[in-house]
Design an enzyme around this catalytic site. Structure first.
Site, PDB file in Angstrom:
ATOM      1  N   ASP A  99       2.914  12.586  14.653  1.00 46.15           N
ATOM      2  CA  ASP A  99       3.182  12.607  13.205  1.00 46.15           C
ATOM      3  C   ASP A  99       1.900  12.797  12.411  1.00 46.15           C
ATOM      4  O   ASP A  99       1.537  11.971  11.579  1.00 46.15           O
ATOM      5  CB  ASP A  99       3.898  11.326  12.779  1.00 46.15           C
ATOM      6  CG  ASP A  99       4.553  11.484  11.405  1.00 46.15           C
ATOM      7  OD1 ASP A  99       4.699  12.635  10.940  1.00 46.15           O
ATOM      8  OD2 ASP A  99       4.919  10.458  10.810  1.00 46.15           O
ATOM      9  N   LEU A 124       0.826  -1.208   0.000  1.00 52.19           N
ATOM     10  CA  LEU A 124       0.000   0.000   0.000  1.00 52.19           C
ATOM     11  C   LEU A 124       0.857   1.253   0.000  1.00 52.19           C
ATOM     12  O   LEU A 124       0.435   2.302  -0.464  1.00 52.19           O
ATOM     13  CB  LEU A 124      -0.908   0.013   1.231  1.00 52.19           C
ATOM     14  CG  LEU A 124      -1.940  -1.108   1.304  1.00 52.19           C
ATOM     15  CD1 LEU A 124      -2.589  -1.132   2.665  1.00 52.19           C
ATOM     16  CD2 LEU A 124      -2.980  -0.910   0.225  1.00 52.19           C
ATOM     17  N   GLY A 125       2.040   1.157   0.544  1.00 49.31           N
ATOM     18  CA  GLY A 125       2.869   2.352   0.592  1.00 49.31           C
ATOM     19  C   GLY A 125       4.222   2.070   1.188  1.00 49.31           C
ATOM     20  O   GLY A 125       4.465   1.029   1.779  1.00 49.31           O
ATOM     21  N   GLY A 148       7.066   4.331   3.312  1.00 52.43           N
ATOM     22  CA  GLY A 148       7.358   5.626   3.906  1.00 52.43           C
ATOM     23  C   GLY A 148       8.684   5.602   4.618  1.00 52.43           C
ATOM     24  O   GLY A 148       9.455   4.659   4.490  1.00 52.43           O
ATOM     25  N   GLY A 149       8.914   6.654   5.338  1.00 48.63           N
ATOM     26  CA  GLY A 149      10.178   6.759   6.040  1.00 48.63           C
ATOM     27  C   GLY A 149      10.316   5.709   7.119  1.00 48.63           C
ATOM     28  O   GLY A 149      11.415   5.321   7.484  1.00 48.63           O
ATOM     29  N   PHE A 150       9.191   5.187   7.615  1.00 51.85           N
ATOM     30  CA  PHE A 150       9.267   4.262   8.744  1.00 51.85           C
ATOM     31  C   PHE A 150       9.169   2.805   8.334  1.00 51.85           C
ATOM     32  O   PHE A 150       9.414   1.920   9.125  1.00 51.85           O
ATOM     33  CB  PHE A 150       8.153   4.584   9.736  1.00 51.85           C
ATOM     34  CG  PHE A 150       8.277   5.962  10.288  1.00 51.85           C
ATOM     35  CD1 PHE A 150       9.457   6.379  10.877  1.00 51.85           C
ATOM     36  CD2 PHE A 150       7.238   6.854  10.187  1.00 51.85           C
ATOM     37  CE1 PHE A 150       9.580   7.664  11.379  1.00 51.85           C
ATOM     38  CE2 PHE A 150       7.368   8.136  10.694  1.00 51.85           C
ATOM     39  CZ  PHE A 150       8.530   8.543  11.283  1.00 51.85           C
ATOM     40  N   GLY A 151       8.775   2.564   7.125  1.00 50.12           N
ATOM     41  CA  GLY A 151       8.675   1.175   6.708  1.00 50.12           C
ATOM     42  C   GLY A 151       7.655   1.017   5.596  1.00 50.12           C
ATOM     43  O   GLY A 151       7.186   1.993   5.020  1.00 50.12           O
ATOM     44  N   GLU A 152       7.331  -0.218   5.319  1.00 52.43           N
ATOM     45  CA  GLU A 152       6.414  -0.505   4.234  1.00 52.43           C
ATOM     46  C   GLU A 152       5.080  -0.992   4.793  1.00 52.43           C
ATOM     47  O   GLU A 152       5.037  -1.618   5.841  1.00 52.43           O
ATOM     48  CB  GLU A 152       7.017  -1.570   3.321  1.00 52.43           C
ATOM     49  CG  GLU A 152       8.318  -1.120   2.683  1.00 52.43           C
ATOM     50  CD  GLU A 152       8.911  -2.178   1.786  1.00 52.43           C
ATOM     51  OE1 GLU A 152       8.678  -3.371   2.035  1.00 52.43           O
ATOM     52  OE2 GLU A 152       9.603  -1.786   0.830  1.00 52.43           O
TER      53      GLU A 152
END
Ligand code: NAG
Ligand code: NAG
Ligand code: NAG
Ligand code: NAG
Length: 620
Positions: free
Chosen positions: A410, A292-293, A295-299
């Protein structure tokens, strides 16, 4: 060998009485094993003793051993159905019937056959044939007759053997046990007695109901297989070893593949803990089609669990075990928060270097997709203000509704999820703590997304005010359809806060609205949202309203406080603010604050790790 005896001895009666007699009729079946020699046979026995523990099997039929065979002290009369030809007993063939007195060397014998009254002649009979055979043994007037016939036949009129015997000389005690004995040895066969009737007189002998006898049990496969040749054994052993190696390999592979990290302190979170295997399966091995995406923190992956339905699994990689306990505790606590506009967190899973968070899947996607991707429909003004109200309500709950203040840390458009009805859900709370270097999970880590981060984050750390700042930036973003910080556009518009404030200064704040809305909006509402956005993004934390106030303003239950584009802290991002009375950072009003942010870009475009250096000095 096997024995079956009537449990009481048969008494011959007093010596003074008439001559001894007995009659018996039984049905037996001798079943050979296919392809192997079978034996040894079965015998009807009269014996003074039931103890045959010293007897031998094979050709001794379980009746004698080498020393008792032929001894008058044996006191045994047997009628044998012998299926093996034993030379030592002068057997005539391997399919004979014999009368044995104290010895297996028969006093009379004959090949198995029967007299057919119909045909008027003797017919051969195979003992070892699996077919049931009827046997009659009659003893009257010192004459012992043995008669055989197939199951379907009546008793033949002529016996197979007829022999005079003095029974009382064999059994001087005038009593004997009656029963059967049979034996195999190195040979195999099954020997069955299907029915048996015995009496001392012809009149009292019960008829066997032939039609009601049990059927001959079907041949059972021998337990021990045919002796395998040495190469075959070697091959089997090799195959077994290979099989074990493969199984072991599969086991180790699965262990590695589905390995998890579990510690005792996690016990209390039992129900919230998911197995890695179940998540692996739910997401089809974290297949890229379900991603789904990133990002900076993970998938984030989409998956399906049997009971819960669609889920989203966020994979966070980390190197540090330190702080993990506190972080998981916090995440789990957050999972217990209940608000209609919070994305429900369902649980988590831990592996070495990896944390997985399971939440409900939101089919509408995230708000930033609607704002910045062409393949999504444009959100109408009423949809946008509904989303803002939803998120304000959720954030207000986090700040005031729970037993302790929960900070989101966040808030941004990509963390605001939508359901099918385009209602807003706040997701990923607490994630900002999880910085992508994995080295620092402590509360002071200033991690978030540029454009949503209040300036004081670096100095005083996160607070509910920093969440309000981020929400203000989000309000402006949703209204204007523009990222809070966009490096790709002209410098005067790059900082959204600044630009909105500029529009206001020029006389008409509503000019800042998303051009895609093309006049389809409520001017008064837009004005309130934009001004509220500016108020929340004031760089003076004390000037920002609480989330409770924000909810009241946004729902128009209360009027906004009076302020202008020139109010200190409004519409500015630069920290150099000299002589601002409300800025109570230093003791001196002449002090200046210089901030030199060092920004290191992370893997994602708009997620950054910022460490500010704040220098206090004399402004002169
Ligand atoms: C045979 O059986 C008798 C008792 O029935 C026993 O005393 C004797 O030792 C046995 N002989 C052998 C060789 O087993
Ligand atoms: C035995 O058979 C003979 C004929 O072979 C017969 O005369 C005699 O009656 C039979 N005895 C019994 C007890 O059946
Ligand atoms: C049978 O044997 C017993 C003793 O061994 C003897 O007393 C009897 O007379 C014999 N009977 C016949 C009919 O031979
Ligand atoms: C960063 O943004 C640029 C343009 O804004 C885009 O082409 C690129 O794919 C983005 N990279 C990531 C990792 O999102």
């Amino acid at each position: 060998m096997g024995h079956a005896f009537f449990n009481r001895p048969f008494e011959f009666g007093p010596a003074s009485s008439q001559s001894v007699s007995f009659l018996t009729h039984f049905v037996c079946a001798l079943v050979p094993l296919p392809g192997v020699p079978s034996g040894h046979g079965i015998a009807f026995v009269l014996s003074s003793s039931m103890d045959f523990t010293q007897a031998d099997p094979t050709q001794y039929l379980g009746l004698f051993n080498i020393s008792t065979n032929g001894s008058p002290s044996s006191h045994v009369l047997a009628i044998e159905l012998d299926t093996v030809q034993s030379a030592e007993f002068e057997d005539m063939d391997k399919n004979h019937v014999g009368i044995d007195v104290n010895s297996l060397k028969s006093i009379d014998n004959a090949s198995a056959s029967y007299y057919s009254d119909k045909e008027g002649q003797n017919k051969n009979l195979t003992l070892l044939s699996s077919d049931a055979i009827q046997v009659w043994i009659d003893y009257e007037d010192s004459l012992l007759n043995v008669t055989l016939a197939p199951l379907i036949n009546q008793k033949p009129s002529k016996p197979l053997l007829s022999r005079t015997i003095n029974l009382t000389s064999i059994f001087p005690d005038r009593k004997a046990f009656v029963g059967f004995s049979s034996a195999t040895g190195s040979l195999n066969s099954y020997q069955y007695i299907l029915g048996w009737s015995f009496s001392r007189s012809r009149l009292l002998l019960q008829n066997l109901d032939i039609s009601n006898l049990p059927t001959v049990p079907r041949f059972k496969k021998p337990k021990t297989p045919k002796k395998a040749s040495p190469p075959l054994i070697a091959l089997l052993v090799l195959l077994a070893l290979i099989g074990m190696a493969v199984l072991g390999g599969v086991y180790l592979y699965r262990r590695k593949k589905y390995a998890e990290v579990r510690e005792p302190w996690e016990k209390e979170y039992g129900p919230l803990r998911y197995s890695y295997e179940s998540l692996h399966k739910a997401t089809r091995g974290f297949h890229k089609d379900g991603r789904l995406g990133k990002g900076g923190f993970g998938e984030v992956y989409r998956g399906t669990l049997p009971l819960l339905g669609d889920i989203a699994v966020k994979k966070l990689s980390h190197d540090a075990e330190q702080g993990m306990k506190q972080f998981v505790a916090e995440v789990v606590t957050m999972g217990s928060l209940q608000h209609k506009n919070l994305v429900p967190l369902l649980g988590y899973c831990r592996r070495k270097g990896e944390l997985l968070l399971v939440s409900k899947y939101m089919e509408g996607g995230s708000v930033d997709q609607y704002l910045f991707q062409d393949d999504r429909p444009t959100l109408s003004w009423s949809q946008r203000i509904t989303i803002l109200r939803d998120i304000a309500s959720a954030l207000c709950y986090l700040h005031t509704g729970a037993t302790q203040v929960v900070l989101h840390r966040d808030i941004k458009a990509s963390n605001v999820m939508l359901n099918g009805n385009l209602q807003g859900f706040l997701g990923d709370f607490g994630m900002a703590r999880f910085d992508d270097h994995g080295t620092n999970l402590s509360a002071t880590a200033a991690v978030g997304t540029i454009g949503y981060m209040a300036l004081e984050l670096a100095s005083t750390g996160t607070s509910s005010k920093t969440d309000v700042y981020a929400f203000g930036a989000f309000m402006l973003e949703v209204t204007c359809g523009r990222r809070p910080f966009d490096p790709d556009i002209p410098i005067e518009k790059r900082q959204l806060v600044k630009w909105v404030c500029e529009c206001w200064r020029k006389g008409y704040i509503v000019d800042a609205i998303d051009t895609r809305l093309k006049g389809k909006f409520v001017c008064g509402e837009v004005e309130i949202i934009l001004k509220l956005g500016l108020l929340c993004t004031s760089i003076v934390p004390e000037s920002r309203p609480t989330m409770e106030k924000v909810v009241q303003y946004i729902n128009r239950h209360q009027r906004l406080p009076v302020f202008s584009p020139d109010t200190p802290g409004i519409g500015v991002l630069t920290p150099v603010l000299i002589g601002v009375p409300s800025l109570r950072i230093t003791s001196s009003s002449r002090a200046s604050l210089v901030s030199a942010p060092s920004v290191s870009s992370s893997s994602s475009n708009n997620s950054m790790f910022i460490s500010h250096t704040i220098i206090y000095g004399d402004g002169r």
